[in-house]
Design a protein around this motif. Structure first.
Motif, short mmCIF file in Angstrom:
data_model
loop_
_atom_site.label_atom_id
_atom_site.label_comp_id
_atom_site.label_asym_id
_atom_site.label_seq_id
_atom_site.Cartn_x
_atom_site.Cartn_y
_atom_site.Cartn_z
N VAL A 136 61.33 -85.72 -24.10
CA VAL A 136 61.37 -86.74 -23.20
C VAL A 136 59.30 -87.14 -23.18
CG1 VAL A 136 62.63 -86.64 -21.32
CG2 VAL A 136 60.70 -85.30 -21.47
N GLY A 137 59.99 -86.08 -24.55
CA GLY A 137 57.65 -86.75 -24.49
C GLY A 137 56.75 -85.81 -23.82
N SER A 138 56.78 -84.82 -23.87
CA SER A 138 55.83 -84.47 -23.08
C SER A 138 56.14 -82.70 -23.98
CB SER A 138 56.34 -83.98 -21.23
OG SER A 138 55.47 -83.13 -20.99
N VAL A 139 54.65 -82.72 -24.28
CA VAL A 139 54.23 -81.69 -24.90
C VAL A 139 54.43 -80.38 -23.95
CG1 VAL A 139 52.73 -80.47 -26.63
CG2 VAL A 139 53.27 -82.85 -27.03
N ARG A 140 53.98 -80.22 -23.09
CA ARG A 140 53.52 -79.16 -21.91
C ARG A 140 55.25 -79.02 -21.47
NH1 ARG A 140 50.79 -79.45 -16.31
NH2 ARG A 140 50.81 -77.32 -15.93
N THR A 141 56.42 -79.74 -21.76
CA THR A 141 57.37 -79.67 -21.24
C THR A 141 58.41 -79.45 -22.02
OG1 THR A 141 57.71 -81.09 -19.53
CG2 THR A 141 59.94 -79.67 -19.86
#
Length: 128
Positions: A103-108
């Motif tokens: 979904v575009g979250s590097v952290r996730t």
């Protein structure tokens, strides 16, 4: 059933290189994403790099510019090229497959909670 099998670990001196491989089966990579994690003795497992189905990649700050993640869809394989290795890179390295869509979250994508399937790990030891 998803199965992941890592290989390519070993012992090298600081400044050396290793290439890790992960053979995947039972996994529809084209819809999801995969990553590499590592766990040093006494430390939590941490995200190293991930790659999305469109080829987009992300890295932990500690390995940016030194590690490169790649994939071969035809071989259903994931790779991690590690250059300029440091003693602090010593850890067990794990291949992992996510069950959700990126979904575009590097952290996730660098979080263990995003992944549902794990390999057994391969040891990397870097001596000074």
């Amino acid at each position: 059933q998803v199965q992941l099998a890592e290989s390519g670990g070993g012992s090298v001196q600081a400044g050396g290189s290793l290439r890790l491989s992960c053979a995947a089966s039972g996994y529809t990579y084209t819809r999801h994403y995969m990553g590499w994690f590592r766990q040093a003795p006494g430390k939590e497992r941490e995200g190293v790099a991930f790659i999305v189905s469109d080829g987009s990649t992300g890295y932990a700050d500690s390995v940016k510019g030194r590690f490169t993640i790649s994939k071969d869809n035809a071989k259903n394989s994931l790779y991690l090229q590690m250059n300029s290795l440091k003693p602090e890179d010593t850890a067990i390295y794990y291949c992992a497959a996510a069950s959700g869509t990126f979904v575009g979250s590097v952290r996730t994508a660098l979080s263990t909670s995003a992944y549902t399937n794990w390999g057994q790990g391969t040891q990397v030891t870097v001596s000074s």
